[in-house]
Motif scaffolding. Structure first.
Motif, PDB file in Angstrom:
ATOM      1  N   ARG A  48       0.855  -1.190   0.000  1.00  0.00           N
ATOM      2  CA  ARG A  48       0.000   0.000   0.000  1.00  0.00           C
ATOM      3  C   ARG A  48       0.887   1.234   0.000  1.00  0.00           C
ATOM      4  O   ARG A  48       2.048   1.178   0.435  1.00  0.00           O
ATOM      5  CB  ARG A  48      -0.909   0.014   1.229  1.00  0.00           C
ATOM      6  CG  ARG A  48      -0.178   0.202   2.532  1.00  0.00           C
ATOM      7  CD  ARG A  48      -1.033  -0.080   3.728  1.00  0.00           C
ATOM      8  NE  ARG A  48      -1.350  -1.488   3.819  1.00  0.00           N
ATOM      9  CZ  ARG A  48      -0.528  -2.388   4.366  1.00  0.00           C
ATOM     10  NH1 ARG A  48       0.669  -2.032   4.813  1.00  0.00           N
ATOM     11  NH2 ARG A  48      -0.867  -3.648   4.423  1.00  0.00           N
ATOM     12  N   LEU A  49       0.362   2.332  -0.469  1.00  0.00           N
ATOM     13  CA  LEU A  49       1.053   3.609  -0.376  1.00  0.00           C
ATOM     14  C   LEU A  49       0.782   4.212   1.003  1.00  0.00           C
ATOM     15  O   LEU A  49      -0.206   3.858   1.655  1.00  0.00           O
ATOM     16  CB  LEU A  49       0.563   4.567  -1.461  1.00  0.00           C
ATOM     17  CG  LEU A  49       0.823   4.173  -2.912  1.00  0.00           C
ATOM     18  CD1 LEU A  49       0.259   5.245  -3.842  1.00  0.00           C
ATOM     19  CD2 LEU A  49       2.294   3.946  -3.181  1.00  0.00           C
ATOM     20  N   ARG A  53      -1.586   9.180  -0.003  1.00  0.00           N
ATOM     21  CA  ARG A  53      -0.713   9.477  -1.132  1.00  0.00           C
ATOM     22  C   ARG A  53      -1.287   8.891  -2.412  1.00  0.00           C
ATOM     23  O   ARG A  53      -1.882   7.809  -2.409  1.00  0.00           O
ATOM     24  CB  ARG A  53       0.702   8.922  -0.887  1.00  0.00           C
ATOM     25  CG  ARG A  53       1.427   9.607   0.282  1.00  0.00           C
ATOM     26  CD  ARG A  53       1.847  10.999  -0.084  1.00  0.00           C
ATOM     27  NE  ARG A  53       2.342  11.780   1.034  1.00  0.00           N
ATOM     28  CZ  ARG A  53       3.611  11.811   1.446  1.00  0.00           C
ATOM     29  NH1 ARG A  53       4.503  11.062   0.837  1.00  0.00           N
ATOM     30  NH2 ARG A  53       3.963  12.584   2.442  1.00  0.00           N
ATOM     31  N   ARG A  54      -1.076   9.588  -3.519  1.00  0.00           N
ATOM     32  CA  ARG A  54      -1.645   9.167  -4.808  1.00  0.00           C
ATOM     33  C   ARG A  54      -0.669   8.347  -5.643  1.00  0.00           C
ATOM     34  O   ARG A  54      -1.082   7.625  -6.554  1.00  0.00           O
ATOM     35  CB  ARG A  54      -2.079  10.403  -5.610  1.00  0.00           C
ATOM     36  CG  ARG A  54      -3.054  11.337  -4.887  1.00  0.00           C
ATOM     37  CD  ARG A  54      -4.369  10.662  -4.569  1.00  0.00           C
ATOM     38  NE  ARG A  54      -5.297  11.537  -3.893  1.00  0.00           N
ATOM     39  CZ  ARG A  54      -6.232  12.257  -4.505  1.00  0.00           C
ATOM     40  NH1 ARG A  54      -6.353  12.220  -5.804  1.00  0.00           N
ATOM     41  NH2 ARG A  54      -7.051  13.020  -3.806  1.00  0.00           N
ATOM     42  N   TYR A  55       0.637   8.486  -5.380  1.00  0.00           N
ATOM     43  CA  TYR A  55       1.654   7.740  -6.126  1.00  0.00           C
ATOM     44  C   TYR A  55       2.926   7.707  -5.289  1.00  0.00           C
ATOM     45  O   TYR A  55       3.119   8.512  -4.373  1.00  0.00           O
ATOM     46  CB  TYR A  55       1.938   8.392  -7.487  1.00  0.00           C
ATOM     47  CG  TYR A  55       2.468   9.816  -7.392  1.00  0.00           C
ATOM     48  CD1 TYR A  55       3.842  10.064  -7.364  1.00  0.00           C
ATOM     49  CD2 TYR A  55       1.600  10.909  -7.321  1.00  0.00           C
ATOM     50  CE1 TYR A  55       4.326  11.364  -7.268  1.00  0.00           C
ATOM     51  CE2 TYR A  55       2.071  12.197  -7.223  1.00  0.00           C
ATOM     52  CZ  TYR A  55       3.438  12.426  -7.191  1.00  0.00           C
ATOM     53  OH  TYR A  55       3.925  13.700  -7.082  1.00  0.00           O
ATOM     54  N   GLY A  56       3.784   6.765  -5.601  1.00  0.00           N
ATOM     55  CA  GLY A  56       5.103   6.702  -4.972  1.00  0.00           C
ATOM     56  C   GLY A  56       6.173   7.063  -5.977  1.00  0.00           C
ATOM     57  O   GLY A  56       5.917   7.101  -7.199  1.00  0.00           O
ATOM     58  N   PHE A 114       3.174   2.036  -7.651  1.00  0.00           N
ATOM     59  CA  PHE A 114       1.880   1.881  -7.001  1.00  0.00           C
ATOM     60  C   PHE A 114       1.876   0.583  -6.197  1.00  0.00           C
ATOM     61  O   PHE A 114       2.831  -0.198  -6.274  1.00  0.00           O
ATOM     62  CB  PHE A 114       0.777   1.904  -8.057  1.00  0.00           C
ATOM     63  CG  PHE A 114       0.754   3.194  -8.828  1.00  0.00           C
ATOM     64  CD1 PHE A 114       0.053   4.280  -8.342  1.00  0.00           C
ATOM     65  CD2 PHE A 114       1.501   3.345  -9.996  1.00  0.00           C
ATOM     66  CE1 PHE A 114       0.087   5.498  -9.008  1.00  0.00           C
ATOM     67  CE2 PHE A 114       1.529   4.554 -10.675  1.00  0.00           C
ATOM     68  CZ  PHE A 114       0.814   5.635 -10.170  1.00  0.00           C
ATOM     69  N   CYS A 325       8.241   3.836   3.272  1.00  0.00           N
ATOM     70  CA  CYS A 325       7.252   3.429   2.269  1.00  0.00           C
ATOM     71  C   CYS A 325       6.678   2.045   2.541  1.00  0.00           C
ATOM     72  O   CYS A 325       5.894   1.534   1.744  1.00  0.00           O
ATOM     73  CB  CYS A 325       7.894   3.435   0.884  1.00  0.00           C
ATOM     74  SG  CYS A 325       8.534   5.040   0.394  1.00  0.00           S
ATOM     75  N   ALA A 427      -3.441  13.219  -9.710  1.00  0.00           N
ATOM     76  CA  ALA A 427      -2.238  12.821  -8.961  1.00  0.00           C
ATOM     77  C   ALA A 427      -1.616  14.008  -8.250  1.00  0.00           C
ATOM     78  O   ALA A 427      -0.928  13.848  -7.239  1.00  0.00           O
ATOM     79  CB  ALA A 427      -1.220  12.187  -9.898  1.00  0.00           C
ATOM     80  N   GLU A 434      -7.089   7.868  -2.853  1.00  0.00           N
ATOM     81  CA  GLU A 434      -6.550   6.556  -3.202  1.00  0.00           C
ATOM     82  C   GLU A 434      -5.464   6.701  -4.264  1.00  0.00           C
ATOM     83  O   GLU A 434      -5.341   7.755  -4.904  1.00  0.00           O
ATOM     84  CB  GLU A 434      -7.679   5.663  -3.726  1.00  0.00           C
ATOM     85  CG  GLU A 434      -8.763   5.367  -2.706  1.00  0.00           C
ATOM     86  CD  GLU A 434      -8.206   4.663  -1.487  1.00  0.00           C
ATOM     87  OE1 GLU A 434      -7.433   3.692  -1.664  1.00  0.00           O
ATOM     88  OE2 GLU A 434      -8.509   5.094  -0.357  1.00  0.00           O
ATOM     89  N   PRO A 435      -4.656   5.648  -4.481  1.00  0.00           N
ATOM     90  CA  PRO A 435      -3.666   5.693  -5.564  1.00  0.00           C
ATOM     91  C   PRO A 435      -4.327   6.093  -6.871  1.00  0.00           C
ATOM     92  O   PRO A 435      -5.428   5.644  -7.201  1.00  0.00           O
ATOM     93  CB  PRO A 435      -3.122   4.265  -5.605  1.00  0.00           C
ATOM     94  CG  PRO A 435      -3.283   3.773  -4.202  1.00  0.00           C
ATOM     95  CD  PRO A 435      -4.563   4.389  -3.715  1.00  0.00           C
ATOM     96  N   THR A 439      -3.878  -1.116  -9.602  1.00  0.00           N
ATOM     97  CA  THR A 439      -2.947  -2.169  -9.983  1.00  0.00           C
ATOM     98  C   THR A 439      -3.754  -3.378 -10.417  1.00  0.00           C
ATOM     99  O   THR A 439      -4.571  -3.904  -9.650  1.00  0.00           O
ATOM    100  CB  THR A 439      -2.026  -2.566  -8.806  1.00  0.00           C
ATOM    101  OG1 THR A 439      -1.310  -1.396  -8.369  1.00  0.00           O
ATOM    102  CG2 THR A 439      -1.029  -3.617  -9.233  1.00  0.00           C
TER     103      THR A 439
END
Length: 442
Positions: A48-49, A53-56, A114, A325, A427, A434-435, A439
């Motif tokens: 999970r992020l 957070r929307r992206y890593g 993600f 992370c 983003a 959510e991301p 995925t």
């Protein structure tokens, strides 16, 4: 390509003890059982992020390559392991000859990721791969957290310049890694000279309040700084009275004054007043730098202010509330022997709830919509669908123990800017969510 662009690696010490003891005890038991040589595949990923957070952002890959290259046991280390009875004699002898000889594939540094993205895939014997778990995770978890925070701050800054200045707020070695990760995430300069020396990141720095307090008057302090650093320097104007300090700064340096820095107060209000005063004094090209415990939200709140540069410290080097992370390193496939012809068997830990994962040696690709915007992270095993063949994300990093993918830090920075630009516009929102990409497993 200048060697400095790749980072100065001369004299880098061994990373072999940046590990957990259980990794060595597993090697000992596997050697005794005759399973240490089984061909294996490990993957680093996150389930999970961090919340909201929307992206890593992938950061630390270059440092991982350095760590793998320098992962070997010298005589002093081997003596320590022997004397402390960490492992037995045969295992010490095996470790004496250790050099990673396998292959590593991964998302290139600067790419976004993600939940479930196979960020790093490490292949080789079980023993040589399992030893790398802790050092890989410690680098990726830290650097990717800082880069993600930096990316959010960069997006909030909207093209204005960002200075990384968090060295006084974290461990001295973390400060260097943080500056590197921040640069990948979109920062322009750092105040940390060790980071500048090691990674060729542009450095900046002028003075603190102590320099003003050292002198008999603020004018004396400004004059001393201008005499030494030139009219293009940045003068700190909030030690006493900001209005008087700005007037004095322009009198001393003239309209060619490079910048003024504001480190306290209502930054939105003060920045507007200072801009008006500078313009009235003829210093229309003088920039305004703001500092003072900024994060992405504070930066966004200053979007309407006449600010040219943000200096960020504490919130950046602590990941703006998310210092890790939560990446893990799991065995996902293994053979029954060391024979390359022996087929790999998917393996997976059976866990309840959020700790479940998926077995098998994975590939990943990013599917785009009709407008060329990313719409899904696709992860699978086996053959890659033809329509995704040109969108694969993993690249070869190490082949047969040799690093094959060194690149300038600028390449990772440019890659991140491009990857972020390819995401849906949502983003960039700072509100929790959510991301931005789902995925999909195939």
């Amino acid at each position: 390509m200048n060697s400095a662009d790749l980072g100065r690696r001369v004299g880098v010490p061994s990373t072999a003890l940046f590990t957990d003891q259980y990794e060595l005890t597993m090697v000992q038991a596997a050697l005794k059982a005759g399973t240490a040589g089984r061909r294996s595949v490990f993957e680093a990923f996150t389930r999970r992020l961090p919340e909201g957070r929307r992206y890593g952002v992938v950061a630390g890959t270059g440092r991982v390559l350095d760590a793998v290259e320098n992962f070997h046991f010298d005589d002093e280390m081997l003596g320590f392991l022997r004397d402390q009875k960490v492992v037995d004699g045969p295992t010490v002898d095996w470790l004496a000859d250790y050099r990673f000889s396998g292959d590593i594939w991964g998302y290139p540094e600067g790419e976004v990721y993600f939940p479930g993205s196979p960020l790093l895939r490490v292949e080789g014997s079980f023993a040589e791969c399992v030893l790398l778990e802790t050092v890989i995770l410690s680098i990726l978890n830290h650097d990717s957290a800082i880069a993600a925070a930096a990316s959010r701050m960069s997006a909030a800054a909207g093209g204005r310049r960002l200075i990384e200045m968090g060295a006084r707020r974290t461990h001295e070695l973390s400060a260097v890694a943080s500056a590197r990760a921040a640069y990948i995430g979109g920062f322009h300069t750092t105040s940390d000279l060790a980071a500048g020396f090691r990674y060729n990141i542009p450095t900046v720095g002028t003075s603190a309040h102590a320099f003003t307090l050292l002198h008999d008057s603020e004018r004396d302090a400004f004059q001393a700084q201008v005499d030494s650093l030139g009219r293009g320097t940045s003068l700190l104007v909030d030690t006493y009275d900001v209005t008087e300090a700005v007037r004095t700064a322009v009198e001393v340096a003239g309209p060619e004054l490079g910048a003024v820095r504001i480190d306290s107060g209502d930054l939105l209000l003060v920045a507007h007043r200072v801009r008006q005063q500078l313009d009235e004094l003829g210093a229309t090209e003088t920039k305004i730098v703001v500092t003072s415990d900024l994060d992405e939200y504070a930066i966004a709140s200053l979007a309407a202010a006449p600010v040219d540069t943000y200096g960020v410290g504490t919130q950046l080097v602590t990941g703006s509330g998310h210092p890790t992370c939560s990446m893990v390193y799991k065995l996902v496939a293994r053979a029954r022997s060391a024979d390359p012809a022996d087929p790999l068997l998917p393996v997976v830990k059976k866990s309840l709830g959020a700790k479940s994962s998926r077995g098998g040696r994975k590939w990943a690709a990013r599917r785009l919509d009709a407008y060329g915007v990313a719409e899904a992270e696709v992860v699978g095993t086996g053959d890659v669908p033809p329509e995704l063949a040109g969108r694969q994300l993993l690249v070869e990093l190490v082949r047969g123990g040799e690093v094959v993918a060194r690149e300038p830090l600028e390449a990772a920075r440019d890659r991140h800017i491009a990857a972020r630009a390819g995401l849906p516009m949502s983003a960039m929102q700072l509100s929790r969510g959510e991301p931005v990409l789902p995925t999909e497993y195939v």
